[in-house]
Design a protein around this motif. Structure first.
Motif, PDB file in Angstrom:
ATOM      1  N   ILE A  92       0.831  -1.208   0.000  1.00 13.48           N
ATOM      2  CA  ILE A  92       0.000   0.000   0.000  1.00 13.48           C
ATOM      3  C   ILE A  92       0.862   1.253   0.000  1.00 13.48           C
ATOM      4  CG2 ILE A  92      -1.640   1.351   1.377  1.00 13.48           C
ATOM      5  CD1 ILE A  92      -2.813  -1.366   2.309  1.00 13.48           C
ATOM      6  N   ILE A 149      -4.475 -10.593  -5.519  1.00 15.20           N
ATOM      7  CA  ILE A 149      -5.151 -10.222  -4.266  1.00 15.20           C
ATOM      8  C   ILE A 149      -5.233 -11.429  -3.344  1.00 15.20           C
ATOM      9  CG2 ILE A 149      -7.368  -9.489  -3.286  1.00 15.20           C
ATOM     10  CD1 ILE A 149      -7.743  -7.790  -5.859  1.00 15.20           C
ATOM     11  N   LEU A 207     -13.668  -4.176  -7.129  1.00 18.47           N
ATOM     12  CA  LEU A 207     -12.298  -4.251  -6.615  1.00 18.47           C
ATOM     13  C   LEU A 207     -12.230  -4.154  -5.092  1.00 18.47           C
ATOM     14  CD1 LEU A 207      -9.294  -4.489  -7.098  1.00 18.47           C
ATOM     15  CD2 LEU A 207      -9.209  -2.020  -7.534  1.00 18.47           C
ATOM     16  N   PRO A 208     -12.804  -3.108  -4.484  1.00 22.84           N
ATOM     17  CA  PRO A 208     -12.750  -3.072  -3.009  1.00 22.84           C
ATOM     18  C   PRO A 208     -13.514  -4.220  -2.358  1.00 22.84           C
ATOM     19  CG  PRO A 208     -14.132  -1.286  -3.873  1.00 22.84           C
ATOM     20  CD  PRO A 208     -13.435  -1.898  -5.036  1.00 22.84           C
ATOM     21  N   SER A 209     -14.601  -4.650  -2.999  1.00 25.64           N
ATOM     22  CA  SER A 209     -15.372  -5.777  -2.446  1.00 25.64           C
ATOM     23  C   SER A 209     -14.548  -7.058  -2.453  1.00 25.64           C
ATOM     24  CB  SER A 209     -16.655  -5.993  -3.257  1.00 25.64           C
ATOM     25  OG  SER A 209     -17.448  -4.834  -3.265  1.00 25.64           O
ATOM     26  N   ILE A 216     -16.928  -1.044  -8.184  1.00 23.61           N
ATOM     27  CA  ILE A 216     -17.477  -1.593  -6.940  1.00 23.61           C
ATOM     28  C   ILE A 216     -16.793  -2.908  -6.588  1.00 23.61           C
ATOM     29  CG2 ILE A 216     -19.576  -2.453  -5.826  1.00 23.61           C
ATOM     30  CD1 ILE A 216     -21.156  -0.646  -7.760  1.00 23.61           C
ATOM     31  N   ILE A 218     -11.244  -7.320  -2.451  1.00 24.76           N
ATOM     32  CA  ILE A 218     -10.154  -7.193  -1.480  1.00 24.76           C
ATOM     33  C   ILE A 218     -10.667  -7.484  -0.065  1.00 24.76           C
ATOM     34  CG2 ILE A 218      -8.562  -5.559  -0.394  1.00 24.76           C
ATOM     35  CD1 ILE A 218      -8.332  -4.181  -3.138  1.00 24.76           C
ATOM     36  N   ALA A 219     -11.817  -6.886   0.283  1.00 25.09           N
ATOM     37  CA  ALA A 219     -12.388  -7.094   1.621  1.00 25.09           C
ATOM     38  C   ALA A 219     -12.743  -8.559   1.839  1.00 25.09           C
ATOM     39  CB  ALA A 219     -13.629  -6.220   1.794  1.00 25.09           C
ATOM     40  N   LYS A 230       0.995   4.097  -3.133  1.00 23.51           N
ATOM     41  CA  LYS A 230       0.765   5.529  -2.902  1.00 23.51           C
ATOM     42  C   LYS A 230       1.918   6.369  -3.441  1.00 23.51           C
ATOM     43  CE  LYS A 230      -2.090   5.167   1.284  1.00 23.51           C
ATOM     44  NZ  LYS A 230      -2.101   5.365   2.757  1.00 23.51           N
TER      45      LYS A 230
END
Length: 389
Positions: free
Chosen positions: A80, A244, A187-189, A185, A191-192, A84
């Protein structure tokens, strides 16, 4: 005559063993040997294997395993932080590479759209070649490896965005809107889900049955391919899903055990990948595309190290690290091949322009491989001094 899958595998792996022996005796990179074998046995030459599409589907599994194993070596906090830091470097460098590729293509008489697609194809570096030439037990845990991986991941995100645009052009307006929304929507789902499932289900199962090595092997493969398929359903690439899945497991000590035991399986499918690149190329068009392809490939190999050297200077990176990152990222990407195939299939570019991209990718793979194996630590170095597994 219809060739069985057993016959095809015999030709590929027996041929690869022979040509790899010759390559090692003559101190040549194995990657180049596999591509040459594909061109020799494929439809454009001896035509002993005339179904490169089937080989391509199987070789794709090798890329998935490669990214999964890469994820197993990446601590989430380090990853991460690197993403960044390097995001603006990836964006600016991509713009520069696209502009140069566009200008060169226009100079060779390609249309505005074809020059744009060729320019876009120049933006990305090969995840497969770069990771294949990274020492898995040394450089991944060092700063240089983190920089290379971070930039590759950011480029992959840009490449997926480009592919989504091309898919939307090929489809209706209604489907294109959903194709753009679902990955945002998804991608973050994904990963979580990956981190929660690993923490509360997968690691507990592995801890309970860790005496059964076969079980860990099967669970690892199942998890890798499940994440790859889930990513595809969410409009992402299978490679990103596998990565991931690997990162989610990276915080556990079991990750290194899994990485060690999956490497032979990865190498099996990667031989298929490089073979397929050679087999898919139409050698009859070589005379038409070789000059622009050579210029584009050489430009990529010379330009990318310079651009990354000066952009990474803004991140306070030292000169030697910046040059090494640039040379490791000096080739064109397998995503460029996918862009070429897709753009040609929907009529945005002609067959000649598509083969310019393919030839540029193959030549840049070769050039980059030679530069890296002769100058930097890597698993297939000719010199014992540089060989790092």
């Amino acid at each position: 005559m219809e060739v069985s899958i057993v016959h095809s595998f015999f030709l590929i792996f027996a041929g690869a063993a022979v040509i790899a022996t010759v390559a090692l005796y003559t101190r040549q990179p194995l990657i180049i040997a596999y591509i040459a074998l594909g061109a020799l046995l494929g439809p454009s030459a001896l035509s002993l294997i005339d179904e490169p599409k089937l080989m391509d589907e199987m070789s794709h599994i090798g890329i998935i395993f490669l990214l999964f194993l890469l994820g197993l070596d990446m601590q989430p906090s380090h990853l991460i932080n690197m993403l960044k830091k390097a995001s603006w470097v990836a964006l600016l460098s991509s713009i520069v590479f696209a502009g140069v590729g566009y200008s060169i293509s226009l100079a060779f008489g390609y249309s505005q759209i074809e020059a744009s697609i060729i320019g876009i194809a120049m933006m990305f570096s090969s995840t497969i070649v770069c990771i294949k030439l990274l020492p898995t037990t040394v450089l991944h845990h060092k700063h240089t490896g983190e920089l290379v991986v971070g930039l590759l991941l950011l480029q992959d995100i840009i490449a997926i965005a480009v592919l989504l645009v091309l898919y939307s052009i090929a489809g209706t307006q209604e489907s294109s809107a959903s194709q753009i929304l679902i990955p945002i929507i998804g991608l973050p789902s994904l990963i979580a889900f990956a981190f929660l499932f690993v923490k509360y289900v997968l690691l507990k199962l592995i801890a309970k049955f860790d005496r059964f090595h076969e079980f860990i092997f099967l669970v690892s493969i199942g998890w890798c391919l499940s994440m790859a398929v889930a990513a595809e359903y969410l409009g992402l690439s299978a490679e990103m899903g596998a990565f991931i899945g690997g990162v989610a497991l990276a915080t556990s000590p079991i990750s290194q055990y899994i990485a060690t035991h999956l490497k032979p399986l990865r190498d099996f499918f990667l031989v298929l990948f490089f073979f397929t690149i050679g087999a898919s190329f139409n050698l009859e068009l070589l005379g038409l595309v070789i000059v622009p392809a050579i210029i584009l490939a050489v430009t990529s190999m010379l330009l990318k190290p310079v651009v990354f050297r000066y952009l990474l200077k803004g991140l306070k990176e030292d000169a030697s690290t910046s040059w090494e990152v640039g040379f490791r990222l000096g080739q064109v990407s397998e995503f460029s091949l996918l862009i070429a195939y897709l753009a040609a299939s929907i009529g945005l570019i002609g067959i000649e322009a598509s083969h310019v991209i393919q030839a540029t990718a193959i030549l840049s793979f070769a050039l980059s491989t030679y530069v890296v194996i002769l100058n930097y630590p890597n698993p297939i170095a000719i010199s014992d001094k540089l060989r790092r597994d």
